[in-house]
Design an enzyme around this catalytic site. Structure first.
Site, PDB file in Angstrom:
ATOM      1  N   HIS A   2       2.105  -4.607  -5.521  1.00 44.42           N
ATOM      2  CA  HIS A   2       2.065  -4.136  -4.134  1.00 44.42           C
ATOM      3  C   HIS A   2       1.887  -2.622  -4.072  1.00 44.42           C
ATOM      4  O   HIS A   2       1.135  -2.106  -3.237  1.00 44.42           O
ATOM      5  CB  HIS A   2       3.352  -4.564  -3.429  1.00 44.42           C
ATOM      6  CG  HIS A   2       3.461  -4.057  -2.031  1.00 44.42           C
ATOM      7  ND1 HIS A   2       4.407  -3.141  -1.647  1.00 44.42           N
ATOM      8  CD2 HIS A   2       2.731  -4.323  -0.915  1.00 44.42           C
ATOM      9  CE1 HIS A   2       4.277  -2.882  -0.362  1.00 44.42           C
ATOM     10  NE2 HIS A   2       3.262  -3.578   0.110  1.00 44.42           N
ATOM     11  N   GLU A  11      -1.686  -1.785  -4.646  1.00 45.34           N
ATOM     12  CA  GLU A  11      -2.472  -2.054  -3.425  1.00 45.34           C
ATOM     13  C   GLU A  11      -2.488  -0.820  -2.524  1.00 45.34           C
ATOM     14  O   GLU A  11      -3.534  -0.430  -1.996  1.00 45.34           O
ATOM     15  CB  GLU A  11      -1.889  -3.260  -2.688  1.00 45.34           C
ATOM     16  CG  GLU A  11      -2.557  -3.555  -1.350  1.00 45.34           C
ATOM     17  CD  GLU A  11      -1.587  -4.068  -0.309  1.00 45.34           C
ATOM     18  OE1 GLU A  11      -1.585  -3.532   0.826  1.00 45.34           O
ATOM     19  OE2 GLU A  11      -0.821  -5.012  -0.622  1.00 45.34           O
ATOM     20  N   HIS A  12      -1.343  -0.189  -2.341  1.00 41.99           N
ATOM     21  CA  HIS A  12      -1.270   1.041  -1.547  1.00 41.99           C
ATOM     22  C   HIS A  12      -2.093   2.155  -2.196  1.00 41.99           C
ATOM     23  O   HIS A  12      -2.828   2.882  -1.514  1.00 41.99           O
ATOM     24  CB  HIS A  12       0.187   1.498  -1.428  1.00 41.99           C
ATOM     25  CG  HIS A  12       0.990   0.763  -0.410  1.00 41.99           C
ATOM     26  ND1 HIS A  12       1.586   1.385   0.666  1.00 41.99           N
ATOM     27  CD2 HIS A  12       1.292  -0.553  -0.282  1.00 41.99           C
ATOM     28  CE1 HIS A  12       2.233   0.495   1.395  1.00 41.99           C
ATOM     29  NE2 HIS A  12       2.075  -0.692   0.838  1.00 41.99           N
ATOM     30  N   GLU A  36       9.211   0.908   3.496  1.00 43.59           N
ATOM     31  CA  GLU A  36       8.757  -0.401   3.984  1.00 43.59           C
ATOM     32  C   GLU A  36       9.782  -1.476   3.649  1.00 43.59           C
ATOM     33  O   GLU A  36      10.103  -2.332   4.472  1.00 43.59           O
ATOM     34  CB  GLU A  36       7.399  -0.737   3.354  1.00 43.59           C
ATOM     35  CG  GLU A  36       6.811  -2.062   3.805  1.00 43.59           C
ATOM     36  CD  GLU A  36       5.500  -2.376   3.103  1.00 43.59           C
ATOM     37  OE1 GLU A  36       5.130  -3.569   3.072  1.00 43.59           O
ATOM     38  OE2 GLU A  36       4.846  -1.455   2.574  1.00 43.59           O
TER      39      GLU A  36
END
Length: 446
Positions: A68, A71-72, A148
């Site tokens: 993840h 991905e950022h 997040e």
């Protein structure tokens, strides 16, 4: 209303077999990159997606959240398209973009005018192997991910409860580790970790290109060969060999109390088989079972008994998603009515399921559900992104294009006996995790 009635009438008459897409073309580039092209000429737009066959369940021990985080970081830029330029170019061309990570895949997509497809491929191909990261990039984005997690998980009792239940369900499979990662591990992720993950998994022979919209397949292939074709395959890429879940021999229970809970509920998930390439019959039966038990609201078994007849539940449902590389879950869910304890809600849920297993499948109900599924298949074709996502999820989760196209006919062929056999196999409390989410222990009713 007349249009809706006409639509449902068509859905009744049209067999699910007839809904298999005839406008899908596939090819594979010499470097191993798979491609799926879905033609839809109703509007001059295109959805361009690149799916990588890697997700959070492929992470190394102690590195949860790296899929993840990467991905950022993929939006941080390359030598040709510096920081922020990728998104700026998409926006300047009237398009939209995003990305997402799940257990079995990571995907990047843009939706633009059809004549901008080449530009999207050019940029996406460039960052497939040309990503540039600084220490500051990783520090900054790691803090974003931690925030997040703080917002979406740590401050949500429902999310925390779900995280704990998954960890109880999957003792060895990495499906028990949250996609966003455990906080203490995310906080230690480094630039070295990100680049190692990137160089290992981000390669054309580990990717699926999905293009849906106003396109010509031959032209898509030509453009794909121009931009993606020159990227060398990763010769060191190994088959996906992930930790598997051992047989579950005893029921597990999770009781989670938090004063912030808005509505207490009971949820039970059973370890269940996934859709497998060339062998989707059992998964199709479980899909229909979920619809019968709770997928169709008040018309379902749980809805009829717990909500309408006994009036002890405000909401009920059942769920199953077979698109999974490894074993997945089948679930039941009940929100008790005010004054009804979680213990009594669970007891009523169990009684309803036991009654269903005793009486068997109502053929009229099954026919109604098949009509609903048929209608949903028709509606699904109206969404370019939904169609593209269906193929991307499947191909990164062990299925094939043929499996996707045969799925409607397999659903159509499911019989009451198939459903009961699947139910008796899967709905075994020894293979389940039962969870109670509550404000305080008094709502348990123990």
């Amino acid at each position: 209303m007349r249009q809706l009635i006409l639509f449902l009438a068509v859905a009744v008459l049209l067999p699910l077999q007839a809904l298999a897409e005839g406008n899908v073309t596939t090819f594979t580039l010499k470097n191993g990159m798979q491609a799926v092209v879905i033609e839809d000429h109703r509007a001059p737009v295109v959805t361009h997606m690149v799916w990588y066959k890697v997700g959070s369940a492929d992470e190394a021990p102690g590195k949860s959240g790296i899929a993840h985080l990467l991905e950022h970081l993929m939006f941080k830029g390359t030598e040709r398209f510096g920081p922020g330029k990728f998104s700026a170019i998409v926006a300047a061309n009237g398009g939209s973009e995003n990305a997402f990570t799940y257990f079995d895949y990571t995907a990047y997509f843009q939706r633009v005018a059809a004549d901008r497809l080449g530009l999207m491929m050019d940029m996406e191909a460039d960052r497939m192997r040309g990503l540039i990261l600084s220490e500051n990039d990783v520090r900054t984005e790691r803090d974003v991910v931690l925030e997040e997690r703080n917002t979406r998980t740590d401050n949500s009792p429902d999310a925390l409860f779900s995280e704990q239940r998954r960890a109880a369900q999957f003792l060895n499979s990495h499906y028990g580790i949250p996609v966003i990662g455990w906080r203490q591990e995310v906080a230690r992720l480094t630039r070295k970790d990100a680049l190692a993950f990137y160089h290992r998994y981000y390669a054309p022979n580990n990717a699926v290109l999905v293009v849906a919209g106003d396109v010509d397949p031959a032209e898509v292939r030509k453009v794909a060969e121009k931009y993606y074709g020159p990227i060398p395959a990763n010769p060191d890429l190994e088959p996906r060999d992930r930790p598997t879940e051992p047989p579950q021999l005893a029921e597990r229970r999770v009781m989670f109390a938090d004063a912030r809970v808005a509505r207490p509920y009971v949820i039970r998930t059973y370890l269940a088989p996934e859709r497998n390439a060339g062998d989707q019959k059992e998964a199709a039966a479980l899909t229909m079972l979920a619809e019968l038990l709770g997928g169709s609201g008040l018309n379902s078994v749980l809805g009829q008994k717990l909500q309408l007849q006994q009036k002890i539940a405000l909401n009920t449902s059942a769920f199953y998603d077979g698109v999974s590389l490894d074993k997945t879950m089948f679930g039941l869910f009940v929100v008790p009515a005010p004054g009804v304890s979680l213990k009594d809600a669970e007891k009523a849920m169990d009684a309803a399921v036991a009654d269903f297993l005793k009486k068997g499948v109502n053929k009229d109900e099954l026919a109604r559900i098949k009509t609903q599924v048929r209608a949903a298949q028709i509606y699904a074709r109206d969404s370019l992104q939904g169609m593209a996502r269906r193929y991307g999820e499947a191909l990164t989760s062990g299925l094939t294009v043929r499996d996707v196209q045969e799925w409607p006919s397999i659903l159509e062929s499911v019989t009451p006996d198939d459903i009961l056999a699947a139910a008796r196999k899967v709905l075994d409390r020894r293979h389940a995790v039962t969870g109670w989410l509550m404000r305080d222990r008094s709502e348990a009713g123990q």
